[in-house]
Design an enzyme around this catalytic site. Structure first.
Site, PDB file in Angstrom:
ATOM      1  N   GLU A 186       0.828  -1.204   0.000  1.00 26.71           N
ATOM      2  CA  GLU A 186       0.000   0.000   0.000  1.00 26.71           C
ATOM      3  C   GLU A 186       0.868   1.263   0.000  1.00 26.71           C
ATOM      4  O   GLU A 186       0.467   2.311  -0.483  1.00 26.71           O
ATOM      5  CB  GLU A 186      -0.935  -0.009   1.225  1.00 26.71           C
ATOM      6  CG  GLU A 186      -2.242   0.708   0.977  1.00 26.71           C
ATOM      7  CD  GLU A 186      -3.320   0.403   2.020  1.00 26.71           C
ATOM      8  OE1 GLU A 186      -4.431   0.045   1.623  1.00 26.71           O
ATOM      9  OE2 GLU A 186      -3.045   0.530   3.220  1.00 26.71           O
TER      10      GLU A 186
ATOM     11  N   HIS B 158       7.899 -26.846   0.527  1.00 22.23           N
ATOM     12  CA  HIS B 158       7.218 -27.948  -0.150  1.00 22.23           C
ATOM     13  C   HIS B 158       6.121 -27.446  -1.076  1.00 22.23           C
ATOM     14  O   HIS B 158       5.250 -28.203  -1.474  1.00 22.23           O
ATOM     15  CB  HIS B 158       6.664 -28.931   0.883  1.00 22.23           C
ATOM     16  CG  HIS B 158       7.760 -29.576   1.679  1.00 22.23           C
ATOM     17  ND1 HIS B 158       8.309 -30.800   1.360  1.00 22.23           N
ATOM     18  CD2 HIS B 158       8.448 -29.127   2.763  1.00 22.23           C
ATOM     19  CE1 HIS B 158       9.268 -31.083   2.222  1.00 22.23           C
ATOM     20  NE2 HIS B 158       9.383 -30.085   3.082  1.00 22.23           N
TER      21      HIS B 158
ATOM     22  N   LYS C  17     -13.763   1.735  -3.032  1.00 27.92           N
ATOM     23  CA  LYS C  17     -14.673   2.172  -1.971  1.00 27.92           C
ATOM     24  C   LYS C  17     -15.858   2.920  -2.580  1.00 27.92           C
ATOM     25  O   LYS C  17     -17.003   2.702  -2.207  1.00 27.92           O
ATOM     26  CB  LYS C  17     -13.953   3.113  -0.994  1.00 27.92           C
ATOM     27  CG  LYS C  17     -13.045   2.397  -0.018  1.00 27.92           C
ATOM     28  CD  LYS C  17     -12.550   3.385   1.022  1.00 27.92           C
ATOM     29  CE  LYS C  17     -11.431   2.806   1.848  1.00 27.92           C
ATOM     30  NZ  LYS C  17     -10.760   3.793   2.686  1.00 27.92           N
TER      31      LYS C  17
HETATM   32  O1  PA5 Z   1      -3.275   1.608   6.017  1.00 28.19           O
HETATM   33  C1  PA5 Z   1      -4.338   2.182   5.931  1.00 28.19           C
HETATM   34  O2  PA5 Z   1      -4.434   3.419   5.998  1.00 28.19           O
HETATM   35  C2  PA5 Z   1      -5.624   1.382   5.723  1.00 28.19           C
HETATM   36  O3  PA5 Z   1      -5.363   0.029   5.637  1.00 28.19           O
HETATM   37  C3  PA5 Z   1      -6.585   1.651   6.899  1.00 28.19           C
HETATM   38  O4  PA5 Z   1      -5.983   1.230   8.084  1.00 28.19           O
HETATM   39  C4  PA5 Z   1      -7.899   0.889   6.685  1.00 28.19           C
HETATM   40  O5  PA5 Z   1      -8.473   1.246   5.455  1.00 28.19           O
HETATM   41  C5  PA5 Z   1      -8.877   1.200   7.810  1.00 28.19           C
HETATM   42  O6  PA5 Z   1      -9.155   2.564   7.879  1.00 28.19           O
HETATM   43  P1  PA5 Z   1      -9.838   3.192   9.150  1.00 28.19           P
HETATM   44  O7  PA5 Z   1      -8.868   3.140  10.272  1.00 28.19           O
HETATM   45  O8  PA5 Z   1     -10.206   4.590   8.789  1.00 28.19           O
HETATM   46  O9  PA5 Z   1     -11.061   2.358   9.452  1.00 28.19           O
END
Ligand code: PA5
Length: 478
Positions: free
Chosen positions: A304, A333, A447
């Site tokens: 990410e 394996h 989203k």
């Molecule tokens: O790394 C990130 O920013 C995302 O993975 C968020 O943690 C995830 O989308 C959850 O978001 P939130 O904390 O607003 O629920």
């Protein structure tokens, strides 16, 4: 640093050995010393960028200071954890992504591998679950085994707008309400200080929910060392001061702008060089069941953070390398055949453990069957370590790049080091790629489409766009 003695801390130092990346061992397939020299300037720039911007909330670099600025929060968390242990039989984290992968990884690393199955007398805390999906079967399965009135639900969401987490919250709140339980007594919110929807929900509940702050300058995937991870860990009786001390120790090991003196800068530079050579698959292979879920946590952090279309100058770069999780020896394996003989497009990072949490001697037996008899008299630790070394050696002989991160043992201090090492490595790699490491614009489209499909107000435009897409063609459905 007041955590144990200096001697002990130094004996627990996490190290990186990258010999098997280099031409000395891999010949033409390896990295030359001259390549490391060529990248020195870029590595220094990345180091300076991170050093100069440490702690900046506007750049989402607040995570660098978490090892140092949480004394009061830690004290509060320890007190709350004590109460939770007294009062509840179950502790359930509701969260996803950065709000879930850290808590589950630390639980897996530092608790008994069958923690929930242990009798209460042998557990330090309540039974523990992290729900990071909206699969109805999983939710129903959880509800089959917990008693909601005896459960503390830690809702972790910076925005309080994440559909998955808030769906789980709605279900739980409804169950608690119908059971006549005061919702505020059974939930703890970990969220943004002022802005998130959980703040509004708390107000509606009378303002009595216990809340922890997910600091402004800390993004989800860099949040494990703030209350997101510290509260669940403390409830489990994990040494959270040790986690933070380990992170601070690794920070001190990363204080030089030199590849040969800074382990995170070294691994970032190696990854950067290999990405530029088209080795875009990055396998993380811990040889420890306790560290199995470290690979999940790391995959999010790396993917990410570095998977970005544009760089800071607006150029289309489609940056990033694909992280793959693997487990030694299990995946010897299944996947290792590909790593040794498949395309030269991978770098393997091993995580090795010098001393496992226990010994398991292998008894003598079947002496007349050579394939079996030779094992007797050794230990499982010897076997797993031999297989780890042998796999690294076999990869090296086949000209495949690999390096090894070694933990003297798996404990809170070494785990804190490992997390901080990976966070720094990711920040340095992002700086070398000249990208924004700390945003995630790519996940927004998914989203938006979900909101449109579920009829969320304000998403009529995207819904119309989806409806206008071509009809599915039957000829492509088999
Ligand atoms: O790394 C990130 O920013 C995302 O993975 C968020 O943690 C995830 O989308 C959850 O978001 P939130 O904390 O607003 O629920």
């Amino acid at each position: 640093m007041g955590y144990k003695t200096r001697e002990w801390r130094n004996s627990m130092r996490v190290t990186v050995d990258y010999n098997n990346m280099m031409a000395k061992f891999l010949g033409e397939k390896g990295i030359k010393d001259s390549q490391l020299k060529d990248i020195k300037g870029k590595a220094e720039q990345a180091f300076n960028y991170v050093a100069e911007n440490r702690g900046r909330d506007d750049l989402y670099m607040g995570w660098t200071e978490l090892p140092y600025n949480q004394d009061e929060i830690v004290a509060d968390i320890l007190a709350t954890a004590k109460e939770v242990r007294k009062k509840f039989k179950y502790f359930v984290v509701l969260g996803i992504g950065g709000s879930a992968l850290g808590p589950i990884m630390v639980y897996n690393a530092l608790c008994h591998l069958h923690y929930n199955e242990l009798p209460a007398s042998k557990r330090k805390g309540p039974k523990f679950y992290v729900e990071d999906n909206v699969d109805p079967v999983r939710m129903a399965a959880l509800l089959d085994i917990i008693e909601p009135d005896k459960t503390c639900f830690n809702v972790i969401s910076k925005s309080g707008a994440t559909s998955e987490t808030m769906t789980q919250y709605l279900i739980i709140a409804d169950i608690l309400k119908n059971a006549g339980v005061n919702i505020a007594d059974n939930v703890i919110f970990t969220t943004d200080a002022a802005r998130g929807n959980l703040i509004k929900i708390d107000k509606a509940l009378g303002g009595n929910v216990k809340k922890y702050v997910l600091p402004d300058g800390v993004g989800g995937r860099f949040s494990e060392l703030c209350p997101v991870g510290l509260l669940p860990a403390a409830v489990l009786g994990i040494d959270i001061k040790g986690l933070l001390a380990g992170a601070a120790y690794m920070d001190s090991l990363c204080s030089k702008p030199s590849i040969s003196k800074n382990p995170a800068l070294a691994t970032a530079a190696l990854q950067y060089i290999t990405m530029n050579e088209g080795k875009n698959i990055h396998v993380l292979m811990p040889y420890s069941d306790n560290l199995k879920l470290m690979a999940d946590w790391y995959c999010q952090l790396w993917a990410e953070s570095l998977g970005k279309a544009k760089d800071y100058d607006g150029n289309l770069v489609n940056a990033g390398s694909t992280p793959v999780k693997s487990l030694g020896v299990t995946d010897q394996h299944s996947q290792v055949q590909l790593y040794i003989e498949g395309p030269y497009d991978k770098v393997i990072t091993f995580i090795s453990v010098a001393k496992y949490g226990c010994e398991m001697p292998i008894p003598h037996g079947c002496e007349d069957i050579p394939d079996v008899g030779f094992l007797g008299g050794h230990t499982m630790q010897e076997l797993i370590q031999a297989e780890n070394k042998a796999t690294a050696y076999a990869l090296m002989k086949a000209g495949r790049m690999n390096y090894t991160i070694t933990l003297p043992e798996v404990n809170a201090f070494t785990l804190g080091q490992l997390m901080f090492l990976f966070e720094m490595q990711t920040a340095y790699a992002g700086a070398m790629l000249n990208i924004n490491t700390f945003n995630q614009p790519g996940v927004e489209n998914g989203k938006i489409a979900t909101f449109a499909l579920l009829g969320k107000k304000g998403y009529e435009g995207p819904k119309a766009e989806m409806d206008a897409a071509p009809e599915l063609d039957d000829k492509y459905i088999v």
